[in-house]
Write a protein that holds these residues in place. Sequence first.
Motif, PDB file in Angstrom:
ATOM      1  N   GLU A  99       1.194  -1.366  -0.214  1.00  0.00           N
ATOM      2  CA  GLU A  99      -0.411   0.268   0.181  1.00  0.00           C
ATOM      3  C   GLU A  99       0.480   1.300   0.048  1.00  0.00           C
ATOM      4  O   GLU A  99       0.367   2.153  -0.294  1.00  0.00           O
ATOM      5  N   MET A 100       2.223   0.819  -0.448  1.00  0.00           N
ATOM      6  CA  MET A 100       3.097   2.274  -0.165  1.00  0.00           C
ATOM      7  C   MET A 100       2.744   2.918  -1.177  1.00  0.00           C
ATOM      8  O   MET A 100       3.097   2.255  -2.381  1.00  0.00           O
ATOM      9  N   LEU A 101       2.351   4.698  -1.154  1.00  0.00           N
ATOM     10  CA  LEU A 101       2.339   4.886  -2.491  1.00  0.00           C
ATOM     11  C   LEU A 101       3.267   5.855  -2.775  1.00  0.00           C
ATOM     12  O   LEU A 101       4.887   5.960  -1.678  1.00  0.00           O
ATOM     13  N   GLN A 102       3.994   6.014  -4.101  1.00  0.00           N
ATOM     14  CA  GLN A 102       5.094   6.032  -4.754  1.00  0.00           C
ATOM     15  C   GLN A 102       4.319   7.920  -4.872  1.00  0.00           C
ATOM     16  O   GLN A 102       3.604   8.609  -5.390  1.00  0.00           O
ATOM     17  N   PRO A 103       5.503   8.748  -4.148  1.00  0.00           N
ATOM     18  CA  PRO A 103       5.300  10.044  -4.178  1.00  0.00           C
ATOM     19  C   PRO A 103       5.989  10.676  -5.926  1.00  0.00           C
ATOM     20  O   PRO A 103       6.995  10.158  -5.876  1.00  0.00           O
ATOM     21  N   ASP A 104       4.952  11.890  -6.351  1.00  0.00           N
ATOM     22  CA  ASP A 104       5.512  13.039  -7.438  1.00  0.00           C
ATOM     23  C   ASP A 104       6.269  13.323  -6.983  1.00  0.00           C
ATOM     24  O   ASP A 104       6.647  13.869  -5.624  1.00  0.00           O
ATOM     25  N   PRO A 105       7.522  13.747  -7.295  1.00  0.00           N
ATOM     26  CA  PRO A 105       8.300  14.762  -6.965  1.00  0.00           C
ATOM     27  C   PRO A 105       8.504  16.232  -7.119  1.00  0.00           C
ATOM     28  O   PRO A 105       7.164  16.278  -8.461  1.00  0.00           O
ATOM     29  N   PRO A 106       8.167  17.065  -6.033  1.00  0.00           N
ATOM     30  CA  PRO A 106       7.656  18.858  -6.642  1.00  0.00           C
ATOM     31  C   PRO A 106       8.588  19.193  -7.717  1.00  0.00           C
ATOM     32  O   PRO A 106       9.701  19.358  -8.440  1.00  0.00           O
ATOM     33  N   ASP A 107       7.567  19.236  -8.932  1.00  0.00           N
ATOM     34  CA  ASP A 107       7.638  20.324  -9.778  1.00  0.00           C
ATOM     35  C   ASP A 107       7.810  21.678  -9.386  1.00  0.00           C
ATOM     36  O   ASP A 107       7.242  22.453  -9.158  1.00  0.00           O
ATOM     37  N   CYS A 108       9.410  22.078  -9.940  1.00  0.00           N
ATOM     38  CA  CYS A 108       9.356  23.281  -8.817  1.00  0.00           C
ATOM     39  C   CYS A 108       9.717  24.310 -10.059  1.00  0.00           C
ATOM     40  O   CYS A 108       9.844  25.209  -9.723  1.00  0.00           O
TER      41      CYS A 108
END
Length: 257
Positions: free
Chosen positions: A175-184
Motif C-alpha cells: 500500500e505504500m504509494l510512490q510520491p511525485d517529485p515536486p515540480d519546482c
Amino acid sequence: MKSYTPARDETPSCETTDDVMNQLQNEVGWYNAVLPPSLRLGHRDDRLAVLVLSTPAMFEEAFLPFVEDADCQSLSDPVDQCVRHCVSSAVARCFAGTEVEVSYDYELLPSRKPRFLAQTAAHVCGAAFYYQQADVREQPWGHKKMFGVCVHPRFGGWFAIRALLVFGGVTVDSEMLQPDPPDCVPSREGRIQLLEAFNLHWQDWSYRDVVPPVQVYSQRQKDYFSTRPAQRVALLRTWGFLSRGSQAAASCTEGVC
C-alpha cells in the motif's frame, strides 16, 4: 518522506540530522520500472531502498571534521572517503545484523556503468525533480545534447546524491504509494533557463538558485569544489588539514593507510 510497513521485524530506524544528511524511502521496483534491464538493480522489486542526500551543511559539519582527523592523504577523493565513512558507520551502528547493500554515487561496475543512476533514483522516490531535455516542449537546441539536472524543493541545486541503500530482508508494504517529485520549475521558459545554466554556465553556480534555497554552500565549500580534483588535497593543506607529516603521506602511497 513516506512511511512504510515492513513485512518483517527489521524496521530501519536510526536518528539522523536532516541538516547534514537526508534519507528518502522507496522501493526497488519504482527505480527498475523506468530503466532497461542492463541498468536495473539486482534485487526484488518489493525490497526497501533508501536514498541518501547531503545538504550544504555536510561540508562544515561532517567533511572538515573528517579531514581534520585524517591520518594521511590517500589517492581517492576525500569527499568520497568522508561519505563512505559516514554511511558505513551509520549502517554498522543502526542496522547491525541486517542485510544492507550500499552503493555510492561514484562507484562503477566492471562494465564501467554506474552502480546506480543517482538522479533517476532521486526522481522516482520523490526527493528531487529530474529535469531532462525531453521535459521541454518545442526544444530550442536542435540536435544539441543537453544534460539533465535534479532540483530539490528546499535546496534547489545546493545538494548532492551520495548513496543508495537496499535492505535485502525488508519488504515494502504493497500500500505504500510512490510520491511525485515536486515540480519546482513548471514553465517551459524556466526549464530552458535551468538546462542552459547547468550545461553552459555551471561554473557560476546560478543553476542551483533556480528556486529560493533554504541553505547554500559556504564560500569555503565553493572554493573547494571550484578547485580541480587533483589540487584539492593541496588546498586542504593550505587550510591546515592533512598536515601530519610526510612520513604518513609516504605510508599512504604504499597502500598501508
